[in-house]
Scaffold this motif. Sequence first.
Motif, mmCIF file in Angstrom:
data_model
loop_
_atom_site.group_PDB
_atom_site.id
_atom_site.type_symbol
_atom_site.label_atom_id
_atom_site.label_comp_id
_atom_site.label_asym_id
_atom_site.label_seq_id
_atom_site.Cartn_x
_atom_site.Cartn_y
_atom_site.Cartn_z
ATOM 1 N N VAL A 1 0.834 -1.202 0.000
ATOM 2 C CA VAL A 1 0.000 0.000 0.000
ATOM 3 C C VAL A 1 0.872 1.256 0.000
ATOM 4 N N PHE A 2 1.947 1.242 0.805
ATOM 5 C CA PHE A 2 2.854 2.386 0.838
ATOM 6 C C PHE A 2 3.513 2.605 -0.522
ATOM 7 N N ALA A 3 3.999 1.514 -1.151
ATOM 8 C CA ALA A 3 4.656 1.631 -2.451
ATOM 9 C C ALA A 3 3.688 2.134 -3.513
ATOM 10 N N LEU A 4 2.453 1.611 -3.492
ATOM 11 C CA LEU A 4 1.472 2.070 -4.469
ATOM 12 C C LEU A 4 1.147 3.549 -4.270
ATOM 13 N N GLY A 5 1.070 3.962 -2.992
ATOM 14 C CA GLY A 5 0.814 5.382 -2.719
ATOM 15 C C GLY A 5 1.941 6.268 -3.211
ATOM 16 N N VAL A 6 3.194 5.865 -2.918
ATOM 17 C CA VAL A 6 4.344 6.660 -3.367
ATOM 18 C C VAL A 6 4.413 6.682 -4.886
ATOM 19 N N TYR A 7 4.238 5.517 -5.507
ATOM 20 C CA TYR A 7 4.325 5.456 -6.961
ATOM 21 C C TYR A 7 3.208 6.280 -7.609
ATOM 22 N N GLY A 8 1.989 6.166 -7.059
ATOM 23 C CA GLY A 8 0.886 6.938 -7.619
ATOM 24 C C GLY A 8 1.116 8.437 -7.512
ATOM 25 N N GLN A 9 1.639 8.879 -6.351
ATOM 26 C CA GLN A 9 1.888 10.306 -6.165
ATOM 27 C C GLN A 9 2.981 10.808 -7.112
ATOM 28 N N VAL A 10 4.078 10.046 -7.218
ATOM 29 C CA VAL A 10 5.169 10.455 -8.112
ATOM 30 C C VAL A 10 4.700 10.427 -9.562
ATOM 31 N N SER A 11 3.899 9.402 -9.924
ATOM 32 C CA SER A 11 3.400 9.314 -11.293
ATOM 33 C C SER A 11 2.502 10.502 -11.626
ATOM 34 N N ARG A 12 1.615 10.852 -10.708
ATOM 35 C CA ARG A 12 0.746 12.010 -10.960
ATOM 36 C C ARG A 12 1.556 13.295 -11.064
ATOM 37 N N SER A 13 2.554 13.424 -10.179
ATOM 38 C CA SER A 13 3.386 14.631 -10.237
ATOM 39 C C SER A 13 4.144 14.715 -11.556
ATOM 40 N N SER A 14 4.652 13.582 -12.034
ATOM 41 C CA SER A 14 5.382 13.582 -13.308
ATOM 42 C C SER A 14 4.459 13.935 -14.459
ATOM 43 N N ARG A 15 3.259 13.359 -14.462
ATOM 44 C CA ARG A 15 2.317 13.676 -15.525
ATOM 45 C C ARG A 15 1.908 15.150 -15.477
ATOM 46 N N ASP A 16 1.681 15.653 -14.267
ATOM 47 C CA ASP A 16 1.310 17.073 -14.149
ATOM 48 C C ASP A 16 2.440 17.972 -14.634
ATOM 49 N N LEU A 17 3.689 17.594 -14.328
ATOM 50 C CA LEU A 17 4.823 18.394 -14.789
ATOM 51 C C LEU A 17 4.903 18.410 -16.310
ATOM 52 N N LEU A 18 4.705 17.256 -16.941
ATOM 53 C CA LEU A 18 4.710 17.211 -18.400
ATOM 54 C C LEU A 18 3.587 18.075 -18.991
ATOM 55 N N ARG A 19 2.417 18.026 -18.369
ATOM 56 C CA ARG A 19 1.303 18.841 -18.873
ATOM 57 C C ARG A 19 1.612 20.334 -18.737
ATOM 58 N N ARG A 20 2.219 20.712 -17.600
ATOM 59 C CA ARG A 20 2.571 22.125 -17.428
ATOM 60 C C ARG A 20 3.604 22.555 -18.465
ATOM 61 N N GLN A 21 4.593 21.698 -18.723
ATOM 62 C CA GLN A 21 5.589 22.023 -19.740
ATOM 63 C C GLN A 21 4.947 22.156 -21.121
ATOM 64 N N ALA A 22 4.002 21.236 -21.419
ATOM 65 C CA ALA A 22 3.316 21.318 -22.707
ATOM 66 C C ALA A 22 2.489 22.597 -22.801
ATOM 67 N N GLU A 23 1.815 22.971 -21.707
ATOM 68 C CA GLU A 23 1.033 24.208 -21.716
ATOM 69 C C GLU A 23 1.936 25.429 -21.886
ATOM 70 N N GLN A 24 3.116 25.424 -21.204
ATOM 71 C CA GLN A 24 4.054 26.543 -21.358
ATOM 72 C C GLN A 24 4.565 26.641 -22.794
ATOM 73 N N LEU A 25 4.883 25.492 -23.380
ATOM 74 C CA LEU A 25 5.338 25.503 -24.772
ATOM 75 C C LEU A 25 4.227 26.000 -25.691
ATOM 76 N N ALA A 26 2.989 25.575 -25.416
ATOM 77 C CA ALA A 26 1.876 26.011 -26.257
ATOM 78 C C ALA A 26 1.656 27.512 -26.119
ATOM 79 N N ALA A 27 1.766 28.056 -24.895
ATOM 80 C CA ALA A 27 1.580 29.490 -24.687
ATOM 81 C C ALA A 27 2.670 30.287 -25.407
ATOM 82 N N THR A 28 3.937 29.803 -25.304
ATOM 83 C CA THR A 28 5.033 30.499 -25.990
ATOM 84 C C THR A 28 4.861 30.438 -27.511
ATOM 85 N N ALA A 29 4.499 29.246 -27.981
ATOM 86 C CA ALA A 29 4.307 29.102 -29.426
ATOM 87 C C ALA A 29 3.140 29.952 -29.917
#
Length: 438
Positions: A26-54
């Motif tokens: 349960v602990f590993a799934l929680g840590v992995y889920g949190q890190v996975s969501r954070s990574s996906r959110d970071l990619l989305r923010r980078q994509a949004e920043q690139l889209a705004a600049t473009a």
Amino acid sequence: MRPDLRATRRQLNQRYAAFVAVLLLVFALGVYGQVSRSSRDLLRRQAEQLAATAASELPLLHHEIDEARSMPGAPPLEGMAIAGDANGLALTNHRIVWLDDELQPLQVSGEFRPDGATQPPPADRLRAQWLPLANGVAFWRPVQVHRGSRGGAAKLHGYVSVAVATAATDGELNRLRQGLLIGALLAALMAFAASQRMVAASLEPIQRQIERLISFTADASHELRQPLTAIRALIGSLRHGEALMGAPPGLRQTVAQIDQTTARMGRLVDDLLLLTRFDRAIDDRPSMETFPMEELVEDLIDLHQAEAEAAGVKLQSRIEAAGLVQGSPERLRRLLENLLSNALRFSPRGGTVTVGLRQARGLVQLWVEDQGPGIAPSERALVFERFWQADPARGGAEHHGLGLSIARAIAQAHGGQLRAEEAPGGGCRMVLDLPSRP
């Protein structure tokens, strides 16, 4: 039989290890889920920043293209260097496409090849949205420019499509999974090793108490045998001597009752001593021999026919096959006598008690079946406990609730099992499984 604390210890260790494993999972799934969501959110923010600049560069790109088209012989425009390249995204990890209002590509930046559609259906092109990719994330954004003041009408200048690869993020998540798995396994092994010590320390006082209880039962039973034997000897001399000659009948009856009670106590002490021998794993190996089980069954049926007729019960046998067993004939005889006595005692007048014998899958299986009230499923395991009786009123003073305990101990000492089942007619069926000998 002596409680098997080793089995209890194994069960506790297994349960503790399972609990720790579930907790770590349960602990590993929680840590992995949190890190996975954070990574996906970071990619989305980078994509949004690139889209705004473009999107901010699209009007300039239109202007440069218009100037280039007005100058004959001018070289084609090269890829633009945008601020997104400075955000840590390599050219191989992203792809930006500028399009005009007719969806004609104006410029492309990046070497990433998205696996999936990067343009939405025609009905949804005028709104910003995310598009699913097999190897990344894609963001679609229409670019509109207001005429005049901020409140003026907006004009569609074109579109921007940004795709960001998830290969690097997937690699990091894969390494995280491996690290969590290895860490969880190491932690579970350490917890299991620690539980070995803790469970052993916890069960040690219980083991000592069991040893003391067994020793006390053996010592008490042994000490009781001598005075009971002396009392019976004195009573025997009184009953067969001249001391009671001419005594009132009431006195002679009282002495007879004392003799019967003492004999009953002697049998109880003998049963306790026998159970203590099994508890201490004292085995009479010299008395073990190989013999046919059906002979023992037939002898016991002949021996109990008179008792069955007196109780108005029909006693019959159903021997399907002969079987050789290795054990103590005396002990196994006592086991079967206990089963037969219980079946005859609880069967109603006019009922039938059946003793069966057969061979199956390397076992000699014997069963004693009656037509009595039977045993409730919740009580079938309790009938083998010492001094336990479902109906003490029916057991009578002659029975102390040790017969089935002794029978089970004898079965286990011979490598067999004794269990209670429901008979086809609704009564009780005691089944004994013993290893067969060739």
